[in-house]
Write an enzyme that holds these catalytic residues in place. Structure first.
Site, short mmCIF file in Angstrom:
data_model
loop_
_atom_site.label_atom_id
_atom_site.label_comp_id
_atom_site.label_asym_id
_atom_site.label_seq_id
_atom_site.Cartn_x
_atom_site.Cartn_y
_atom_site.Cartn_z
N TYR A 144 0.92 -1.02 -0.13
CA TYR A 144 0.01 0.02 0.03
C TYR A 144 0.77 1.17 -0.03
CZ TYR A 144 -3.40 3.43 1.84
OH TYR A 144 -4.10 4.44 1.86
N ASP A 239 9.54 3.25 -1.24
CA ASP A 239 8.60 3.93 -0.39
C ASP A 239 8.63 3.69 1.09
OD1 ASP A 239 4.75 3.73 -0.18
OD2 ASP A 239 6.39 4.89 1.27
N LYS A 267 4.96 9.98 8.17
CA LYS A 267 4.69 9.69 9.30
C LYS A 267 5.81 10.55 10.39
CE LYS A 267 2.89 5.24 7.66
NZ LYS A 267 1.28 5.31 8.20
P1 KE4 Z 1 -0.77 8.81 4.24
O1 KE4 Z 1 -1.32 9.29 2.88
O2 KE4 Z 1 -1.58 7.75 4.98
O3 KE4 Z 1 0.07 9.64 5.11
O4 KE4 Z 1 0.42 7.90 3.76
C1 KE4 Z 1 0.11 6.65 2.76
C2 KE4 Z 1 1.22 5.78 2.90
C3 KE4 Z 1 2.02 5.40 1.90
N1 KE4 Z 1 3.24 4.48 1.89
C4 KE4 Z 1 3.29 3.48 2.90
C5 KE4 Z 1 4.07 2.55 2.88
C6 KE4 Z 1 2.37 3.70 4.15
O5 KE4 Z 1 2.16 2.77 4.98
C7 KE4 Z 1 1.13 4.70 3.91
C8 KE4 Z 1 0.05 4.81 4.92
N2 KE4 Z 1 -0.08 3.80 5.81
C9 KE4 Z 1 -1.34 3.54 6.50
C10 KE4 Z 1 -1.11 2.46 7.77
N3 KE4 Z 1 -0.89 1.07 6.94
C11 KE4 Z 1 -2.15 4.82 7.24
C12 KE4 Z 1 -3.05 4.39 8.13
C13 KE4 Z 1 -4.48 4.90 7.36
O6 KE4 Z 1 -4.71 4.69 6.21
O7 KE4 Z 1 -5.25 5.39 7.99
#
Ligand code: KE4
Length: 427
Positions: A144, A239, A267
């Site tokens: 993801y 990523d 993060k």
């Molecule tokens: P955000 O747009 O949520 O800040 O980041 C997206 C993203 C991109 N790349 C990786 C490897 C990520 O893990 C994420 C977001 N992680 C999720 C949890 N697995 C965020 C939690 C959520 O979607 O509420």
């Protein structure tokens, strides 16, 4: 456990927000029950609106490596706020955070700040396409990278949690340019390069998969991606939104000694405030407007509050001693939970790289989405709820990672192992 106030808030929230939440995975859909509404966080702990206290292993999905409300981070935000909340113009704080990030990740020669991980990955892929003048991208099944259209194809995290094959609303023409390979399977990657010669702009990979649960790269996998992208003239994007400042002080690229062309971050670099970033080779980054023609912009990019929080957070994790302690704590937790399950005869697979981990309820060693998706989600839900009853707040999905912070001291880890032992004893 009394959660009456959370119940009332959730009833109200469901009238206002789709599913009562502002991000799907928070809805507890995969583990049963309902989400708890949080009053405050402090160190390793979350306190819900009913006064229940939990040891927190979600930590805002990995963002809070120094725990909740660290005094140094709060002080930095308070100080910054007295000078205004957003300038819409450059500030020295952006320079400070950029230099701090580059100290941890020296492969990043030039960087652009955005406001989320999604913005970072979306922009990095646009840049790879602009740089190579090619349209197709490769991602991995179960990984993801945020919710940009071209990435919601066989994705992990909440998409996998909710059993959504992909997502409606993504045009077939967009999805057609997203090719999907199998994690830890170089043959599946090379086959795509051979099938689409000269058409693949780049590969985006979670160098340690975290969004199908934690699945480490097998020996040679990342090296193989580096070799294939170099050979076929495609951009290699790590990523590291999750793995950055989590699997090693220098991220996965330092841990595995691989130099990606671009890295995406999020993060931890915001210290709990909204920050994302993409960066890497200057030769590629120079294509980004206004220096180059590839356009990407953001009203609040480089926001002084968020920059200040990120600077403060990274200042607290600079020392090698900090990383030694984090590794020691995470390893102790991993061993303790595994031992408790083994004593109870409950088959689990514990995976961990640095400060991110997952407990799979499975007898199959997780190596890719196919070996992860067979995990027993019902058992995971039971584990989640029983740990919650014992004061431990885990990620509410089998397909997510858990995280520790510098505030997860030995007594916190001991308490967690005690909770796990009690849960498995009464399994
Ligand atoms: P955000 O747009 O949520 O800040 O980041 C997206 C993203 C991109 N790349 C990786 C490897 C990520 O893990 C994420 C977001 N992680 C999720 C949890 N697995 C965020 C939690 C959520 O979607 O509420």
């Amino acid at each position: 456990m009394n959660i009456n106030k959370s119940i009332a808030f959730f009833q109200e929230a469901q009238k206002l927000f789709p599913g009562g939440v502002n991000s799907p995975v928070r809805a507890f859909r995969a583990v049963g029950g309902q989400p708890l509404f949080i009053e405050r966080g402090e160190g390793a702990y979350l306190f819900d609106v009913d006064g229940n206290r939990f040891i927190d292993y979600v930590l805002s999905w990995g963002s809070l490596i120094t725990g909740h409300a660290h005094p140094t981070v709060i002080e930095a935000i308070q100080q910054a706020a007295t000078k205004g909340t957003s300038y819409g113009a450059p500030s020295p704080l952006e320079i400070d955070l950029a230099k701090s990030i580059m100290d941890f990740l020296p492969n990043i020669e030039m960087i652009r700040f955005v406001n989320s991980g999604t913005e970072a990955t979306m922009s990095a892929l646009r840049l790879a396409r602009a740089y190579t003048k090619r349209d197709k991208i490769i991602k991995f099944d179960g990984c993801y990278h945020g919710h940009a259209d071209m990435l919601l194809v066989q994705a992990g995290s909440g998409v996998a949690t909710l059993g959504l094959p992909d997502s409606p609303g993504v045009p077939a023409t967009v999805a057609a340019d997203t090719l999907v390979a199998n994690f830890n399977d170089l043959d599946s990657v090379e086959a795509l390069f051979k099938k689409y010669p000269g058409q693949i702009a780049g590969i985006i990979v979670e160098p340690v998969a975290g969004n199908m649960g934690v699945v480490p790269p097998q020996t040679g996998f990342l090296e193989g991606l580096r070799k294939l992208t170099t050979e076929y003239g495609a951009v290699l994007i790590f990523d590291e939104v999750m793995t950055g400042f989590r699997v090693h002080r220098g991220g996965a690229q330092t841990l595995y000694n691989i130099k990606p062309d671009l890295t995406t971050l999020g993060k931890v670099i915001g210290g709990g405030l909204p920050v994302g970033a993409y960066g890497g080779k200057k030769e590629i980054m120079q294509m980004v407007a206004p220096l180059g023609p590839m356009y990407q912009a953001g009203t609040l990019s480089g926001n002084p509050l968020a920059m200040s929080a990120g600077i403060a957070a990274l200042s607290l994790i600079r020392e090698e001693e900090c990383w030694r302690k984090l590794e020691q704590a995470a390893a102790k937790l991993e061993a303790g939970v595994l031992s408790a399950a083994q004593h109870a005869g409950v088959p689990i697979q514990q995976t961990r790289v640095g400060t991110m981990f997952t407990t799979f309820f499975s007898e199959t060693k997780p190596t890719d989405w196919n070996t992860v998706k067979v995990a027993n989600k019902i058992r995971f839900g039971k584990f989640f709820q029983k740990m919650l009853e014992n004061g431990v707040y885990l990620a509410p999905s089998q397909f997510e990672a858990g995280f520790i912070s510098t505030m997860h001291t030995d007594d916190v880890i001991e308490k967690t192992i005690g909770a796990g032992t009690e849960v498995f004893r009464t399994w």
